[in-house]
Design a protein around this motif. Structure first.
Motif, short mmCIF file in Angstrom:
data_model
loop_
_atom_site.label_atom_id
_atom_site.label_comp_id
_atom_site.label_asym_id
_atom_site.label_seq_id
_atom_site.Cartn_x
_atom_site.Cartn_y
_atom_site.Cartn_z
N PHE A 308 6.76 41.78 9.02
CA PHE A 308 6.03 40.76 7.91
C PHE A 308 6.08 39.69 7.84
O PHE A 308 5.33 39.13 8.02
CB PHE A 308 7.13 42.49 6.67
CG PHE A 308 6.63 43.60 7.01
CD1 PHE A 308 5.83 43.72 8.25
CD2 PHE A 308 6.77 44.09 5.38
CE1 PHE A 308 5.89 45.73 8.05
CE2 PHE A 308 6.39 45.56 6.03
CZ PHE A 308 5.60 45.90 6.52
N VAL A 309 7.37 39.28 7.97
CA VAL A 309 7.41 37.60 8.02
C VAL A 309 6.79 36.57 9.12
O VAL A 309 6.41 35.55 8.56
CB VAL A 309 9.66 37.46 7.81
CG1 VAL A 309 9.60 35.88 7.73
CG2 VAL A 309 10.06 37.99 6.89
N LYS A 310 6.61 37.28 10.25
CA LYS A 310 5.81 36.44 11.64
C LYS A 310 5.02 36.32 10.55
O LYS A 310 3.34 35.24 11.04
CB LYS A 310 6.18 37.04 12.31
CG LYS A 310 7.24 37.08 13.41
CD LYS A 310 7.70 35.43 14.41
CE LYS A 310 7.13 35.26 14.67
NZ LYS A 310 6.91 33.70 15.48
N LEU A 315 -0.49 32.91 7.97
CA LEU A 315 -1.38 32.80 6.77
C LEU A 315 -1.25 31.65 5.59
O LEU A 315 -0.19 31.00 6.35
CB LEU A 315 -1.11 34.20 5.74
CG LEU A 315 -1.91 35.52 6.95
CD1 LEU A 315 -1.07 36.45 5.60
CD2 LEU A 315 -3.07 35.45 6.97
N ASP A 316 -2.58 31.22 4.66
CA ASP A 316 -2.06 29.95 3.95
C ASP A 316 -1.22 30.41 3.06
O ASP A 316 -1.19 31.70 1.94
CB ASP A 316 -3.85 30.02 3.94
CG ASP A 316 -3.56 28.73 2.58
OD1 ASP A 316 -2.69 27.70 2.64
OD2 ASP A 316 -4.43 29.05 1.63
N GLY A 403 -3.81 30.00 17.98
CA GLY A 403 -2.68 30.80 16.97
C GLY A 403 -2.76 30.10 16.28
O GLY A 403 -2.03 29.79 15.31
N GLN A 404 -4.04 29.25 15.58
CA GLN A 404 -4.21 28.37 14.62
C GLN A 404 -3.70 29.55 12.89
O GLN A 404 -3.83 30.43 13.10
CB GLN A 404 -5.52 27.47 14.33
CG GLN A 404 -5.56 26.87 15.00
CD GLN A 404 -6.20 27.18 16.57
OE1 GLN A 404 -6.45 27.48 16.77
NE2 GLN A 404 -6.80 26.06 16.69
N GLN A 405 -3.65 28.65 12.37
CA GLN A 405 -3.28 29.29 10.68
C GLN A 405 -4.83 29.86 10.55
O GLN A 405 -6.00 29.92 10.33
CB GLN A 405 -3.24 28.52 9.69
CG GLN A 405 -2.24 29.12 7.81
CD GLN A 405 -2.71 27.92 6.89
OE1 GLN A 405 -3.28 28.15 6.64
NE2 GLN A 405 -1.04 28.20 7.43
N VAL A 406 -4.61 31.15 9.99
CA VAL A 406 -6.16 32.58 9.26
C VAL A 406 -6.48 31.65 8.46
O VAL A 406 -5.26 31.92 7.02
CB VAL A 406 -5.39 33.68 9.58
CG1 VAL A 406 -6.77 34.34 9.10
CG2 VAL A 406 -5.66 33.58 10.56
N PRO A 407 -7.49 31.13 7.81
CA PRO A 407 -7.57 31.55 6.27
C PRO A 407 -7.74 32.25 5.46
O PRO A 407 -9.31 33.24 4.95
CB PRO A 407 -8.57 30.81 6.73
CG PRO A 407 -10.35 31.31 7.84
CD PRO A 407 -8.45 30.96 8.84
N MET A 408 -6.90 32.99 5.24
CA MET A 408 -6.36 34.15 4.50
C MET A 408 -5.29 34.13 3.75
O MET A 408 -3.75 32.98 3.77
CB MET A 408 -6.39 35.65 4.80
CG MET A 408 -7.24 35.71 5.63
SD MET A 408 -7.02 37.25 6.45
CE MET A 408 -6.86 38.34 5.04
N THR A 409 -5.17 34.47 2.37
CA THR A 409 -3.94 34.52 1.54
C THR A 409 -2.94 34.43 2.07
O THR A 409 -3.23 36.21 2.12
CB THR A 409 -4.13 34.14 -0.11
OG1 THR A 409 -2.28 33.77 -0.76
CG2 THR A 409 -4.20 35.29 -0.04
N ILE A 410 -1.58 34.32 1.70
CA ILE A 410 -0.83 35.08 2.60
C ILE A 410 -0.10 36.28 1.71
O ILE A 410 0.33 37.84 1.85
CB ILE A 410 1.13 34.48 2.08
CG1 ILE A 410 2.01 34.63 3.54
CG2 ILE A 410 0.93 33.52 0.54
CD1 ILE A 410 3.24 34.29 3.50
N PHE A 411 -0.70 36.21 0.59
CA PHE A 411 -0.61 37.47 -1.12
C PHE A 411 -1.34 38.29 -0.10
O PHE A 411 -1.52 39.76 -0.98
CB PHE A 411 -1.32 37.17 -2.32
CG PHE A 411 -0.26 35.93 -2.58
CD1 PHE A 411 0.77 36.21 -3.37
CD2 PHE A 411 -0.74 34.75 -3.28
CE1 PHE A 411 1.91 35.39 -3.47
CE2 PHE A 411 0.05 33.73 -4.01
CZ PHE A 411 1.22 34.27 -4.31
#
Length: 543
Positions: A308-310, A315-316, A403-411
């Motif tokens: 879950f942490v990984k 995420l953003d 493996g870049q950051q996915v444009p979705m909020t971490i929430f």
């Protein structure tokens, strides 16, 4: 605070500072956490057989503090960790030396020894302060474990919010130093209360008593059990009263073990056991199927501080200005959810359920555990669909291989964290109370260690499943489900597998609980409370 201050963010320390891969770091976390939750068996044995709960806790607390101190030094001194590395390919980073790893893991496992003596005894000491023969104190004891977990999760909340933020943004030295200081303060507070505690003396090794019953029953396997329980061997009631122990009447369950109490020519303790000894052993063995049924839910809990942490790291995490939410801090929502649910359960659900069921607990402990298991199925189903959505967005933006950051909020991960807290409010609290309540009076520490053992084995199962699934899904040229780059992984499949596993486990739980018989109370306090509930209902009808 001390334990969760380490475990919540440990997977990120292993990857970012010790430069370990996803599977390796996750397994190292679950193996350590598994050990943390298994050592209480030894702590329970020492407490019940030799030192007593109080002194076992005191000595273990000192060991715990030593482990935390060494761990703080290992993350603080540059000589005890590898040089920083910003290369996304961890294979290009310098690994920690054997000495650095030895000190770091040595401190972690010293800490595990300390928790072995603290976890099974501190809650037991708390519960021991209530008199089972006083109905008022018994009613308070029923609520004790709810508020025990409530207080524990205040420390967890601080660890999952403040400490993980400090570790990610200020430094690991301060992030580990604060819980070390907190631990020292908490041990001091415990010691200050010493003159006011009710102390229970050690009563001998529970493992030896259980072993004697099993050996005696096997030795006399051909001897018939008399139909009249009064013909079985039992000590005089005065002998129990003189030692502050309780005599237990014979029960028809696990009848084979009753052979240990059949009188023969031998009076050896390995060939002849009292009815009370036999019934104590039966009580501990009857709980084992329930124990097994909690392994899989404990495996799910292990995902909070690992996968879950990984997921959160992909995420953003931006939240106004330069503030970034630490991925591990989402575990704080597990805590908040659990705190809210415990209060709602104790203050609203229980009184309503009491009127309907006439049970002082509202619902039985096993029913409460069953609700928690159902919630676990829902959690992993939601986690699977959320991960599928995350992977779809990654593909749409062409950022899978990089493996870049996915444009979705971490929430978007919040539902699985919040529901995990609700599951804990039902399953974990009920599990702790069940194994304490159902254990014989002289084996309470061992019974409490059952609840920690499930978490330990759950973490080991998690390590096994993660390694096995990772290996099997890479066969025949396939990429595999779990890789260092989560954007090319298939955690959605892995979580769906867990949902199915939980559903099968629920069926097993329903079967074993169908045949479980609760132990008889040592006093009539529960009967008195039930009569009071019936009386309140009658008064309400008359008025």
């Amino acid at each position: 605070m001390a334990y969760y201050g380490i475990s919540s963010n440990l997977v990120l320390y292993l990857t970012k500072k010790l430069h370990q891969g996803t599977v390796t770091s996750a397994n190292n976390v679950t193996n350590w956490v598994g050990t943390i939750w298994m050592t209480p068996i030894l702590g329970a044995y020492v407490a019940d057989a030799h030192l007593g709960r109080y002194w076992t806790f005191v000595f273990a607390g000192a060991i715990y503090l030593m482990g935390m101190s060494v761990l703080t030094l290992s993350v603080s001194l540059p000589a005890l960790k590898p040089p920083p590395c910003s290369d996304p390919n961890l294979d290009n980073c310098k690994k920690a030396s054997t000495l650095q790893l030895a000190i770091f893991y040595g401190a972690l496992y010293i800490l595990a020894i300390g928790t072995g003596g603290t976890k099974p005894n501190i809650s037991t000491i708390g519960a021991d302060q209530f008199d089972d023969f006083d109905p008022k104190e018994k009613s308070h004891k029923i609520s004790f474990f709810n508020w025990w977990m409530f207080s524990i999760f205040f420390g967890t909340l601080f660890a999952n919010t403040v400490l993980v933020y400090i570790q990610d943004n200020v430094g690991w030295a301060l992030g580990y130093g604060l819980p070390t200081l907190g631990l020292a303060i908490s041990i001091s507070i415990f010691l200050a209360g010493t003159p006011f505690y009710r102390h229970r003396l050690p009563t001998g090794s529970p493992f030896t008593r259980m072993a004697r019953v099993i050996v005696a029953a096997i030795w006399k396997w051909r001897v018939p059990v008399p139909s009249d329980p009064k013909e079985l061997y039992e000590l005089d009631l005065n002998e129990y009263a003189g030692k502050g122990k309780y005599r237990i009447d014979a029960t028809p369950t696990l009848r084979f073990l009753s052979k240990a109490s059949v009188k023969t020519n031998s009076i050896s303790p390995w060939k002849l056991c009292s009815v009370t000894q036999v019934e104590e052993t039966k009580q501990m063995l009857r709980m084992i199927p329930i124990l097994v049924a909690t392994f899989i839910p404990s495996c799910m809990i292990a995902q909070v501080n690992t996968l879950f942490v990984k997921q959160g790291t992909t995420l953003d995490r931006q939240m106004g200005g330069n503030f970034k939410i630490p991925p591990a801090s989402l575990a704080g929502f597990v805590t908040l959810s659990m705190l809210v649910c415990v209060v709602l359960y104790d203050r609203f659900f229980v009184p309503i359920a009491q009127r309907l069921t006439k049970n002082p607990r509202g619902i039985t402990l096993l029913q409460r555990m069953g609700i928690g298991i159902v919630i676990h199925i829902i959690i992993m189903t939601i986690a699977s669909f959320t991960e599928r959505w995350r992977l779809q967005v990654a593909r749409e933006h062409g950022i899978t291989e990089g493996g870049q950051q996915v444009p979705m909020t971490i929430f978007v991960l919040l539902p699985q964290f919040i529901l995990m807290g609700a599951a804990d409010a039902f399953l974990e609290v009920a599990k702790l109370e069940f194994f304490y309540d159902q254990a014989p009076e002289n084996m309470k520490s061992l019974g409490t260690s059952y609840s920690t053992t499930t978490l330990g084995l759950g973490n080991f199962i998690s390590s096994f499943l993660l390694s096995t699934v990772s290996r099997l899904t890479k066969r025949d040229g396939h990429k595999g489900w779990i890789l260092n780059n989560l954007n090319t992984s298939h955690l959605d499949y892995y979580y769906a597998f867990f949902a199915v596993l939980n559903a099968l486990n629920l069926i097993f739980f329903l079967v074993v609980t169908r045949f479980y018989e609760y132990r008889a109370e040592v006093s009539d306090s529960m009967t008195v409370l039930k009569e009071e509930l019936r009386g309140d209902t009658r008064d309400g009808i008359l008025s």
